[in-house]
Scaffold this motif. Sequence first.
Motif, PDB file in Angstrom:
ATOM      1  N   TYR A   6       0.810  -1.215   0.000  1.00  0.00           N
ATOM      2  CA  TYR A   6       0.000   0.000   0.000  1.00  0.00           C
ATOM      3  C   TYR A   6       0.844   1.266   0.000  1.00  0.00           C
ATOM      4  CZ  TYR A   6      -3.735  -3.247   1.193  1.00  0.00           C
ATOM      5  OH  TYR A   6      -4.639  -4.289   1.177  1.00  0.00           O
ATOM      6  N   HIS A  10      -3.663   4.785   0.193  1.00  0.00           N
ATOM      7  CA  HIS A  10      -4.425   3.623   0.649  1.00  0.00           C
ATOM      8  C   HIS A  10      -4.536   3.622   2.170  1.00  0.00           C
ATOM      9  CE1 HIS A  10      -2.558   2.343  -3.256  1.00  0.00           C
ATOM     10  NE2 HIS A  10      -3.841   2.144  -3.506  1.00  0.00           N
ATOM     11  N   PHE A  13      -7.108   6.034   3.171  1.00  0.00           N
ATOM     12  CA  PHE A  13      -8.427   5.429   2.975  1.00  0.00           C
ATOM     13  C   PHE A  13      -8.739   4.465   4.110  1.00  0.00           C
ATOM     14  CE2 PHE A  13     -11.100   2.072   0.940  1.00  0.00           C
ATOM     15  CZ  PHE A  13     -12.240   2.844   0.750  1.00  0.00           C
ATOM     16  N   MET A  54     -15.647   2.113  -5.760  1.00  0.00           N
ATOM     17  CA  MET A  54     -14.418   2.902  -5.830  1.00  0.00           C
ATOM     18  C   MET A  54     -13.787   2.893  -7.216  1.00  0.00           C
ATOM     19  SD  MET A  54     -14.792   1.391  -2.649  1.00  0.00           S
ATOM     20  CE  MET A  54     -13.551   0.169  -2.254  1.00  0.00           C
ATOM     21  N   PHE A  70      -7.709  -0.458  -3.020  1.00  0.00           N
ATOM     22  CA  PHE A  70      -8.708   0.223  -2.184  1.00  0.00           C
ATOM     23  C   PHE A  70      -9.777  -0.764  -1.714  1.00  0.00           C
ATOM     24  CE2 PHE A  70      -6.958   3.881  -4.524  1.00  0.00           C
ATOM     25  CZ  PHE A  70      -6.717   4.743  -3.456  1.00  0.00           C
TER      26      PHE A  70
END
Length: 381
Positions: A6, A10, A13, A54, A70
């Motif tokens: 990641y 990310h 998120f 997404m 994601f």
Amino acid sequence: MRRSLYEAEHEDFRETVRAWAGKEVVPFHDQWERDGIVPREVWTSAGAHGLLGMDLDERHGGGGVRDFRFQAVLDEEVMRIGATGLGFGLHNDVVAPYLRDLATEDQAQRWLPGFCSGALVSAIAMTEPGAGSDLQGITTTARRDGDGWVLTGAKTFITNGINADLVIVVARTDPDAPGSRGLSLLVVERGMPGVTRGRNLAKVGLKAQDTAELFFDGVRVPAENLLGTENRGFAHLMDNLPQERLSIAVGAVAAAEAVLARTVEYVTGRTAFGRPVGSFQHSRFVLAELQTEVTIARTFVDECVRQLGAGDLTPVDAAMAKYWTTELQNKVADRCLQLHGGYGYMDEYPVSKAWRDARIQPIYGGTNEIMREIVGRSLGL
């Protein structure tokens, strides 16, 4: 082992997901387990926070970023808190690719805004009472009639089946075609006459997940609800099954990590014979073995996510990931429950729920026997 899958966006998120789930999910999930369903307003809340669609086009309310990482973050966080009632994985990881890649512009305008906002909950209906992993055995039929189709048949074990407003139904549109040929994808919308929702099925685990029977009795489906190419449904399914199986693997590893962490905490504080349970050599050896295997699984699954993003994930790799990680999830849950002793069998301890919820993982998305068959055939056997 340090992860490198990641990037900062990310992890940002992930913080969004955690904050939302801590407020909107964690305090209520036990009640949803008793109710057997997640309220619709949870879906619209998730949509408002950008947790749905997404990788769908921003024009339709999606995130506009085709990056499975994601979705993987969301899957991991859902499993970390044991929120197995949320059908977001099915919605985002399984159904979304069909709509993203196969929907016409008219279909996209009709369905995707609601899909992304959470106003429209989705499902896919493959399994039948007499056909599970053997998709060639599907008997639900769709007969051409004028400017549409007449759909007849029954489906079962449908995730999101009670809440769903839009169901992608796999049906046989050419009765004379052999085996897997002659299947098509038809989109059935809430309110179409002839659609009946059966039982919200009582299950061993995933108690808050609405898993239902669906019956189609002469349902008239307009021609414009054909998704993809007529009689190419099986090929469309094969295109998307690797991502579905990877999604299951992502959740399996996250669930295993979560129950393992809770168990380490438990055996550190729980005493027997005057010393912490974790200080016994047997406990240390069991946990060392589990930690090693979970780390190996995490490393392999992270690489599968990378390969999916690059367009290189093969059906064989996805099958390996799905079967090995789900069996590991069950092994970890079982060993961790044992380390809890009698308390592990009590509902008040999360390990008991983790143990129950894990059992379905080797079954859906294609049984692990089928996964082994896929891998075995790849060896030329």
